[in-house]
Design a protein around this motif. Sequence first.
Motif, PDB file in Angstrom:
ATOM      1  N   UNK A  99       0.843  -1.196   0.000  1.00  0.00           N
ATOM      2  CA  UNK A  99       0.000   0.000   0.000  1.00  0.00           C
ATOM      3  C   UNK A  99       0.878   1.245   0.000  1.00  0.00           C
ATOM      4  N   UNK A 100       0.239   2.405  -0.096  1.00  0.00           N
ATOM      5  CA  UNK A 100       0.989   3.656  -0.155  1.00  0.00           C
ATOM      6  C   UNK A 100       1.731   3.919   1.144  1.00  0.00           C
ATOM      7  N   UNK A 101       1.181   3.501   2.283  1.00  0.00           N
ATOM      8  CA  UNK A 101       1.859   3.710   3.563  1.00  0.00           C
ATOM      9  C   UNK A 101       3.195   2.965   3.599  1.00  0.00           C
ATOM     10  N   UNK A 105       4.996   2.244   0.984  1.00  0.00           N
ATOM     11  CA  UNK A 105       5.888   2.999   0.106  1.00  0.00           C
ATOM     12  C   UNK A 105       6.403   4.248   0.810  1.00  0.00           C
ATOM     13  N   UNK A 106       5.546   4.930   1.537  1.00  0.00           N
ATOM     14  CA  UNK A 106       5.950   6.117   2.290  1.00  0.00           C
ATOM     15  C   UNK A 106       7.052   5.769   3.295  1.00  0.00           C
ATOM     16  N   UNK A 107       6.905   4.661   3.993  1.00  0.00           N
ATOM     17  CA  UNK A 107       7.923   4.234   4.958  1.00  0.00           C
ATOM     18  C   UNK A 107       9.252   3.951   4.257  1.00  0.00           C
ATOM     19  N   UNK A 108       9.195   3.300   3.116  1.00  0.00           N
ATOM     20  CA  UNK A 108      10.417   3.006   2.362  1.00  0.00           C
ATOM     21  C   UNK A 108      11.068   4.288   1.851  1.00  0.00           C
ATOM     22  N   UNK A 109      10.247   5.255   1.452  1.00  0.00           N
ATOM     23  CA  UNK A 109      10.766   6.543   1.011  1.00  0.00           C
ATOM     24  C   UNK A 109      11.462   7.256   2.180  1.00  0.00           C
ATOM     25  N   UNK A 110      10.820   7.236   3.338  1.00  0.00           N
ATOM     26  CA  UNK A 110      11.400   7.872   4.529  1.00  0.00           C
ATOM     27  C   UNK A 110      12.730   7.208   4.883  1.00  0.00           C
ATOM     28  N   UNK A 111      12.745   5.882   4.863  1.00  0.00           N
ATOM     29  CA  UNK A 111      13.985   5.174   5.179  1.00  0.00           C
ATOM     30  C   UNK A 111      15.098   5.533   4.191  1.00  0.00           C
ATOM     31  N   UNK A 112      14.734   5.677   2.927  1.00  0.00           N
ATOM     32  CA  UNK A 112      15.742   6.038   1.917  1.00  0.00           C
ATOM     33  C   UNK A 112      16.256   7.460   2.170  1.00  0.00           C
ATOM     34  N   UNK A 153       5.564   9.368  12.742  1.00  0.00           N
ATOM     35  CA  UNK A 153       4.342   9.501  13.543  1.00  0.00           C
ATOM     36  C   UNK A 153       3.482   8.253  13.450  1.00  0.00           C
ATOM     37  N   UNK A 154       3.435   7.665  12.275  1.00  0.00           N
ATOM     38  CA  UNK A 154       2.642   6.453  12.064  1.00  0.00           C
ATOM     39  C   UNK A 154       3.426   5.194  12.427  1.00  0.00           C
ATOM     40  N   UNK A 155       4.677   5.393  12.876  1.00  0.00           N
ATOM     41  CA  UNK A 155       5.575   4.286  13.226  1.00  0.00           C
ATOM     42  C   UNK A 155       5.758   3.332  12.044  1.00  0.00           C
ATOM     43  N   UNK A 156       5.908   3.933  10.855  1.00  0.00           N
ATOM     44  CA  UNK A 156       6.076   3.146   9.635  1.00  0.00           C
ATOM     45  C   UNK A 156       7.542   2.909   9.301  1.00  0.00           C
TER      46      UNK A 156
END
Length: 170
Positions: free
Chosen positions: A46-48, A50-57, A100-103
Amino acid sequence: MANSLDDVVSAALTVLDTHGLEFCSMRRVAAALDVQPSALYHHVSDKQTLLALMADRIVEGVGVADGGPPEKRAADVAHALRDAMLSVRDGADVVATASAFRLGVSRVEAELAVALDDRDGARTLLLFVFGHTQATQMHRLASGVGAIDPDPDLDESFDRGLAIVLRGLR
């Protein structure tokens, strides 16, 4: 040739940097890869995610150095994190949302908590960095299009606020 997860994250970051978080949709990421949106779900659920992977990158090069006083190590991480988030349009929004979402981004927080020997202090420091960096990005974007005057004090105010937070952690 099939795209990899790395390709998907890279495309998402390119879309983010070009269009901003508001317009960083799975459909746009798929278009950047010249695939159907459904093809992305082979790599991310899901997009969440992907968002977590983007943040990690975005924060992958940020870490707590070994040795030295905890306050100096924490300040170095704060500056490195801010620089990493400022390097990508809406990078602070992505990283702060994921946190914030702990992703994702928990690695930096965990390393800071160990360095400071204070889990709540690490979280407080990160929240300051996220908030100030989000405000800085928003201000720079608005001043860049002429909506407001540039603020020459953004970097110095970050340093002053960081000093206040670190004094409070002592």
